[in-house]
Enzyme design. Structure first.
Site, mmCIF file in Angstrom:
data_model
loop_
_atom_site.group_PDB
_atom_site.id
_atom_site.type_symbol
_atom_site.label_atom_id
_atom_site.label_comp_id
_atom_site.label_asym_id
_atom_site.label_seq_id
_atom_site.Cartn_x
_atom_site.Cartn_y
_atom_site.Cartn_z
ATOM 1 N N TRP A 284 0.775 -1.337 0.011
ATOM 2 C CA TRP A 284 -0.126 -0.146 -0.081
ATOM 3 C C TRP A 284 0.930 1.140 0.085
ATOM 4 O O TRP A 284 0.566 2.195 -0.742
ATOM 5 C CB TRP A 284 -1.105 0.055 1.191
ATOM 6 N N ASP B 198 -2.120 6.414 6.201
ATOM 7 C CA ASP B 198 -3.256 5.725 5.849
ATOM 8 C C ASP B 198 -3.528 4.789 6.713
ATOM 9 O O ASP B 198 -2.849 3.529 6.796
ATOM 10 C CB ASP B 198 -2.621 5.007 4.314
ATOM 11 N N LYS C 97 -12.556 -2.067 6.130
ATOM 12 C CA LYS C 97 -11.677 -2.880 6.886
ATOM 13 C C LYS C 97 -12.187 -2.816 8.187
ATOM 14 O O LYS C 97 -12.788 -3.944 8.714
ATOM 15 C CB LYS C 97 -10.465 -2.612 6.743
HETATM 16 C C1 LIG Z 1 -7.385 -1.697 1.474
HETATM 17 C C2 LIG Z 1 -6.451 -0.647 1.655
HETATM 18 C C3 LIG Z 1 -6.136 0.273 0.722
HETATM 19 C C4 LIG Z 1 -7.143 0.556 -0.715
HETATM 20 O O1 LIG Z 1 -8.272 1.075 -0.169
HETATM 21 P P1 LIG Z 1 -9.668 1.301 -1.249
HETATM 22 O O2 LIG Z 1 -10.414 1.798 -0.462
HETATM 23 O O3 LIG Z 1 -10.013 0.171 -1.940
HETATM 24 O O4 LIG Z 1 -8.908 2.563 -2.312
HETATM 25 C C5 LIG Z 1 -5.051 1.455 0.888
HETATM 26 N N1 LIG Z 1 -4.489 1.297 1.788
HETATM 27 C C6 LIG Z 1 -4.618 0.276 2.914
HETATM 28 C C7 LIG Z 1 -3.500 0.307 3.861
HETATM 29 C C8 LIG Z 1 -5.496 -0.580 2.710
HETATM 30 O O5 LIG Z 1 -5.525 -1.583 3.696
#
Ligand SMILES: *Cc1c(COP(=O)(O)O)cnc(C)c1O
Length: 360
Positions: free
Chosen positions: A102, A172, A196
């Site tokens: 990511w 993030d 998540k």
């Molecule tokens: C799942 C995830 C993403 C991507 O998320 P989207 O909502 O599909 O754009 C980005 N960063 C992390 C750490 C993730 O777990």
């Protein structure tokens, strides 16, 4: 009806009580005669839902008034672009810590807008640890420092919050938000896709310090300007109303559990038990340095990868599903977010022990 223990990395399991409440309120939200999905986002009923959700999130995370909370769309991936668009503020350089898949995506997107300096990069070690503070070679001229506190795919979590001095720290937190207490004031901006640990897909949370807004780069779409969204109460256009409502139910559920310190303790117990089971066996293996192991996403391999499909099939028969690891890492991955009960983790541990007895 029988519900499984769903170890999906995302979209992920939601608390059963939340789903039941949503079910009860599906056709008639509290005497309104309609579903939340059918409401005007500008009407009194939805505005009360939206305000309540924000107030509960602010309480859970102890978010100071000088931070705005935005309920946006586009996922974390949209933030990979919105962060540089909004936070460069005339600068041409941003610092990124590269700790996994990511981070890598965030870096690739940022490069479309500015120069990126990797202040630390663990790719050559296969993304199996978080770098220490001393390893971060921060640039004095950077507009911000971006990192991924929990790498969902590699199962690597920072055990500390990087110190970046006067340079705003951007995180993030898609797979770790609300999993334990945190000090929001350490951050300039926090973002998280909801699917998540917060609610259904389609909603993205952004928590941004006020002084960082208001200087988007030329050409930034109006919708992607944090300040525009903040001024509009995240309703510059139609927001993801139903996802916002469900996130609000999750926030109330978390408050009912005792808030983030209580939730953090439960999560620590779950992770500790699962890692102990993996470490206590020669059959299972987790490649991550113990001090950097994720409490949310636990990747593990079997001694004999030929048994992977057998493991997945037998686990599914036992009601333990979505355990297949990410294709880039292989093996298995158990995502054990807030909504995964301790009994689910215990059931997995028990299954793993039995599987090893039969096949090990
Ligand atoms: C799942 C995830 C993403 C991507 O998320 P989207 O909502 O599909 O754009 C980005 N960063 C992390 C750490 C993730 O777990």
């Amino acid at each position: 009806m029988s519900r499984v223990y769903n170890f999906s990395a995302g979209p992920a399991a939601l608390p059963e009580t939340v789903l039941k409440q949503a079910q009860e309120e599906m056709l008639d939200w509290r005497g309104s005669g309609m579903s939340v999905m059918e409401m005007s986002h500008r009407g009194k009923a939805f505005l009360s839902i939206a305000e309540r959700a924000e107030a509960d999130l602010r309480e859970l995370m102890a978010i100071p008034d000088r931070y705005k909370v935005l309920f946006l769309q586009g996922g974390a991936t949209a933030q990979f672009a919105m962060v540089p668009m909004n936070l460069l503020r005339g600068k041409d350089l941003a610092d990124y810590i590269n700790t996994g898949a990511w981070s890598k995506k965030a870096i690739a997107e940022a490069k479309r807008y500015c120069r990126v300096h990797r202040v630390a990069d663990t790719s050559e070690e296969g993304f199996t640890r978080a770098p220490a503070q001393e390893e971060l070679s921060l640039s004095p001229g950077a507009a911000y420092v971006h990192y991924t506190p929990n790498e969902t795919i590699h199962g690597v979590e920072f055990p500390y919050v990087p110190e970046t001095g006067a340079v705003p720290l951007v995180a993030d937190m898609s797979s770790s938000i609300l999993s334990r207490p945190l000090d929001v004031t350490r951050y300039g901006l926090i973002y998280a896709g909801a699917q998540k640990n917060v609610g259904p897909a389609g909603l993205t949370l952004v928590i941004v310090r006020e002084d960082l807004m208001g200087k988007p780069m030329a050409g930034t779409p109006t919708l992607f300007d944090y300040e525009v969204q903040a001024k509009a109460g995240s309703m510059y256009n139609t927001p993801p109303t139903y996802a916002w409502y469900l996130a609000g139910l999750v926030f109330q559920w978390l408050k009912g559990l005792g808030g983030l310190s209580a939730v953090g303790e439960i999560n620590a117990r779950k992770a500790q038990a699962l890692y102990a089971a993996i470490d206590g066996s020669d059959f299972y293996h987790n490649p991550v340095e113990p001090g950097s192991r994720s409490r949310m996403n636990v990747p593990f391999t079997l001694a004999d990868p030929a048994l992977d499909p057998v493991f997945l099939a037998e686990a599914a028969d036992a009601g333990l599903v979505t355990l297949k690891g990410h294709r880039s890492v292989g093996g298995m991955r158990a995502s054990i977010y807030n909504a995964m009960p301790e009994e689910g983790v215990q059931a997995l541990i028990q299954f793993m022990a039995e599987f090893e007895r039969r096949h090990g």
